[in-house]
Design a protein around this motif. Structure first.
Motif, PDB file in Angstrom:
ATOM      1  N   PRO A 132       0.870  -1.240   0.023  1.00  0.00           N
ATOM      2  CA  PRO A 132       0.005   0.063  -0.148  1.00  0.00           C
ATOM      3  C   PRO A 132       1.023   1.127  -0.119  1.00  0.00           C
ATOM      4  CG  PRO A 132      -0.872  -1.451   1.600  1.00  0.00           C
ATOM      5  CD  PRO A 132       0.446  -2.214   1.178  1.00  0.00           C
ATOM      6  N   GLU A 133       1.963   1.351   0.579  1.00  0.00           N
ATOM      7  CA  GLU A 133       3.017   2.369   0.753  1.00  0.00           C
ATOM      8  C   GLU A 133       3.499   2.714  -0.624  1.00  0.00           C
ATOM      9  OE1 GLU A 133       5.190   2.327   4.346  1.00  0.00           O
ATOM     10  OE2 GLU A 133       3.356   2.132   5.332  1.00  0.00           O
ATOM     11  N   SER A 134       3.889   1.461  -1.378  1.00  0.00           N
ATOM     12  CA  SER A 134       4.322   1.765  -2.955  1.00  0.00           C
ATOM     13  C   SER A 134       3.790   0.949  -3.571  1.00  0.00           C
ATOM     14  CB  SER A 134       6.017   1.551  -2.493  1.00  0.00           C
ATOM     15  OG  SER A 134       6.585   1.670  -3.900  1.00  0.00           O
ATOM     16  N   PRO A 135       2.616   1.397  -4.148  1.00  0.00           N
ATOM     17  CA  PRO A 135       1.613   0.532  -4.830  1.00  0.00           C
ATOM     18  C   PRO A 135       2.381  -0.104  -6.372  1.00  0.00           C
ATOM     19  CG  PRO A 135       0.423   2.326  -4.323  1.00  0.00           C
ATOM     20  CD  PRO A 135       1.950   2.495  -3.814  1.00  0.00           C
ATOM     21  N   ILE A 137      -5.280   3.255   5.486  1.00  0.00           N
ATOM     22  CA  ILE A 137      -6.273   2.788   6.494  1.00  0.00           C
ATOM     23  C   ILE A 137      -5.760   3.306   7.741  1.00  0.00           C
ATOM     24  CG2 ILE A 137      -7.560   1.151   7.838  1.00  0.00           C
ATOM     25  CD1 ILE A 137      -7.808  -0.720   5.375  1.00  0.00           C
ATOM     26  N   GLU A 138      -4.647   3.227   7.953  1.00  0.00           N
ATOM     27  CA  GLU A 138      -3.753   3.525   9.428  1.00  0.00           C
ATOM     28  C   GLU A 138      -3.791   5.183   9.527  1.00  0.00           C
ATOM     29  OE1 GLU A 138      -0.505   1.592   7.121  1.00  0.00           O
ATOM     30  OE2 GLU A 138      -2.559   1.769   7.013  1.00  0.00           O
ATOM     31  N   SER A 139      -3.910   5.979   8.555  1.00  0.00           N
ATOM     32  CA  SER A 139      -3.769   7.291   8.508  1.00  0.00           C
ATOM     33  C   SER A 139      -5.200   8.111   8.014  1.00  0.00           C
ATOM     34  CB  SER A 139      -2.780   8.012   8.046  1.00  0.00           C
ATOM     35  OG  SER A 139      -2.560   7.863   6.682  1.00  0.00           O
ATOM     36  N   PHE A 140      -5.768   7.412   7.466  1.00  0.00           N
ATOM     37  CA  PHE A 140      -7.031   8.039   6.660  1.00  0.00           C
ATOM     38  C   PHE A 140      -8.204   8.308   7.683  1.00  0.00           C
ATOM     39  CE2 PHE A 140     -11.084   8.151   4.055  1.00  0.00           C
ATOM     40  CZ  PHE A 140     -10.906   8.943   3.173  1.00  0.00           C
ATOM     41  N   GLN A 141      -8.871   9.579   7.474  1.00  0.00           N
ATOM     42  CA  GLN A 141      -9.824  10.042   8.308  1.00  0.00           C
ATOM     43  C   GLN A 141     -11.024  10.755   7.537  1.00  0.00           C
ATOM     44  OE1 GLN A 141     -10.249   9.732  12.071  1.00  0.00           O
ATOM     45  NE2 GLN A 141     -12.387  10.128  11.145  1.00  0.00           N
ATOM     46  N   ASP A 175      -9.249   3.021  -0.925  1.00  0.00           N
ATOM     47  CA  ASP A 175      -8.248   2.023  -0.954  1.00  0.00           C
ATOM     48  C   ASP A 175      -7.184   2.694  -1.284  1.00  0.00           C
ATOM     49  OD1 ASP A 175      -8.392  -1.154  -2.284  1.00  0.00           O
ATOM     50  OD2 ASP A 175      -6.599  -0.152  -2.870  1.00  0.00           O
ATOM     51  N   ALA A 176      -5.726   2.062  -1.020  1.00  0.00           N
ATOM     52  CA  ALA A 176      -4.557   2.797  -0.852  1.00  0.00           C
ATOM     53  C   ALA A 176      -3.931   2.747  -2.164  1.00  0.00           C
ATOM     54  CB  ALA A 176      -3.727   2.120   0.000  1.00  0.00           C
ATOM     55  N   HIS A 177      -4.472   1.860  -3.066  1.00  0.00           N
ATOM     56  CA  HIS A 177      -3.794   1.725  -4.514  1.00  0.00           C
ATOM     57  C   HIS A 177      -4.352   2.628  -5.515  1.00  0.00           C
ATOM     58  CE1 HIS A 177      -1.614  -2.001  -3.756  1.00  0.00           C
ATOM     59  NE2 HIS A 177      -2.495  -1.934  -2.717  1.00  0.00           N
ATOM     60  N   PRO A 178      -3.668   3.641  -6.140  1.00  0.00           N
ATOM     61  CA  PRO A 178      -4.102   4.681  -7.083  1.00  0.00           C
ATOM     62  C   PRO A 178      -5.052   3.812  -8.304  1.00  0.00           C
ATOM     63  CG  PRO A 178      -2.325   5.511  -6.434  1.00  0.00           C
ATOM     64  CD  PRO A 178      -2.314   4.056  -5.954  1.00  0.00           C
ATOM     65  N   LEU A 189     -19.105   1.777   5.264  1.00  0.00           N
ATOM     66  CA  LEU A 189     -17.734   2.241   4.866  1.00  0.00           C
ATOM     67  C   LEU A 189     -17.002   0.651   4.498  1.00  0.00           C
ATOM     68  CD1 LEU A 189     -15.469   4.260   4.656  1.00  0.00           C
ATOM     69  CD2 LEU A 189     -14.988   3.660   6.983  1.00  0.00           C
ATOM     70  N   TYR A 190     -16.469   0.887   3.061  1.00  0.00           N
ATOM     71  CA  TYR A 190     -15.867  -0.507   2.785  1.00  0.00           C
ATOM     72  C   TYR A 190     -14.401  -0.088   2.615  1.00  0.00           C
ATOM     73  CZ  TYR A 190     -14.805  -4.526  -0.470  1.00  0.00           C
ATOM     74  OH  TYR A 190     -14.374  -5.778  -0.777  1.00  0.00           O
ATOM     75  N   LEU A 191     -13.442  -0.429   3.471  1.00  0.00           N
ATOM     76  CA  LEU A 191     -12.019  -0.143   3.524  1.00  0.00           C
ATOM     77  C   LEU A 191     -11.235  -1.245   2.824  1.00  0.00           C
ATOM     78  CD1 LEU A 191     -11.437   0.965   7.261  1.00  0.00           C
ATOM     79  CD2 LEU A 191     -11.895   2.611   5.345  1.00  0.00           C
ATOM     80  N   GLY A 192     -10.354  -0.873   1.989  1.00  0.00           N
ATOM     81  CA  GLY A 192      -9.657  -1.636   0.973  1.00  0.00           C
ATOM     82  C   GLY A 192     -10.571  -2.385   0.005  1.00  0.00           C
TER      83      GLY A 192
END
Length: 234
Positions: A8-11, A90-94, A67-70, A43-46
């Motif tokens: 997720p951090e480097s898709p 997910i860990e930082s999204f608000q 989702d974290a992937h563009p 809310l659907y995460l991922g």
């Protein structure tokens, strides 16, 4: 064989390409039943490329997706143009909105930071439902197409083969069913339900409670939990 990775951090663009080629899910449980019993939106995460989100939407479930992937987000926005779709970890999204139900299918909430990030979005009395890889299934030999390369108590390395020849290299943090209540407690949550799916049998009828009830999940590739904040209702 083409190799892809889920980072997720480097898709990896190839990862979203792979998921975009997979057919949509036919079995929508337990997510459809959970969503129908909750106040919308869910809310659907991922949410990925929409393999589950699109049929849930077609079944009448109102979603907000993250989702974290563009590449995943782009595909999902094109498939569900009327659904809010956000890019973020997910860990930082608000989001400013709180939800009656947060769902996280697939092994995503496998770290404390992600679990806390998901729990931040629960409204009063809200429930968090998420799926995890079942370590007992890995120990029992997993299944063809899922090759465990290395495994200890906390993590497994695996190669996952897909139709067409793609291979995903996966590093999987492990949460054992017997430890799920402690894991949830770290995010201020309590267990409502834990369940698994045995191959070829569908949902197994349901189990409520904790450690004593999760025995016998060796045949289930994943297990899912439903949790809530203590004292928030049934």
């Amino acid at each position: 064989m083409p190799q892809v990775r889920d980072d997720p951090e480097s898709p990896d663009p190839a990862f979203s390409d792979l998921y975009g080629r997979l057919p949509d899910a036919l079995d929508l449980e337990p997510w459809l039943s959970l969503a129908r019993s909750a106040q919308p939106p869910v809310l659907y995460l991922g949410a990925g490329a929409g393999r589950l989100a699109v049929p849930l939407n077609a079944a009448g479930v109102q979603l907000v997706c993250v989702d974290a992937h563009p590449g995943m987000v782009a595909r999902l926005r094109s498939r569900l143009p009327s659904t809010p779709v956000h890019l973020g970890l997910i860990e930082s999204f608000q989001l400013s909105e709180l939800f009656d139900l947060v769902i996280v299918p697939s092994n995503i909430l496998c770290t404390e930071a992600r679990l806390r990030g998901a729990a931040r979005h629960l409204g009063p009395g809200g429930k968090l439902a998420f799926e995890l890889t079942n370590p007992h299934w890995l120990v029992a030999g997993a299944a063809p197409g899922f090759r465990v390369l290395d495994m200890d108590r906390d993590r497994a390395a695996a190669e996952i083969s897909y139709p067409g020849g793609d291979v995903q290299l996966a590093e999987i943090p492990l949460i054992w069913p017997e430890a799920i209540e402690d894991f949830l407690a770290g995010a201020g949550l309590e267990l409502v339900r834990i369940d698994g799916q045995r191959q070829g049998e569908g949902q197994d009828g349901g189990q409520d409670g904790g450690q004593d009830e999760v025995a016998g999940l060796d045949e289930s590739p994943t297990f899912y939990t439903v949790s809530r904040r203590p004292g928030s209702g049934s």
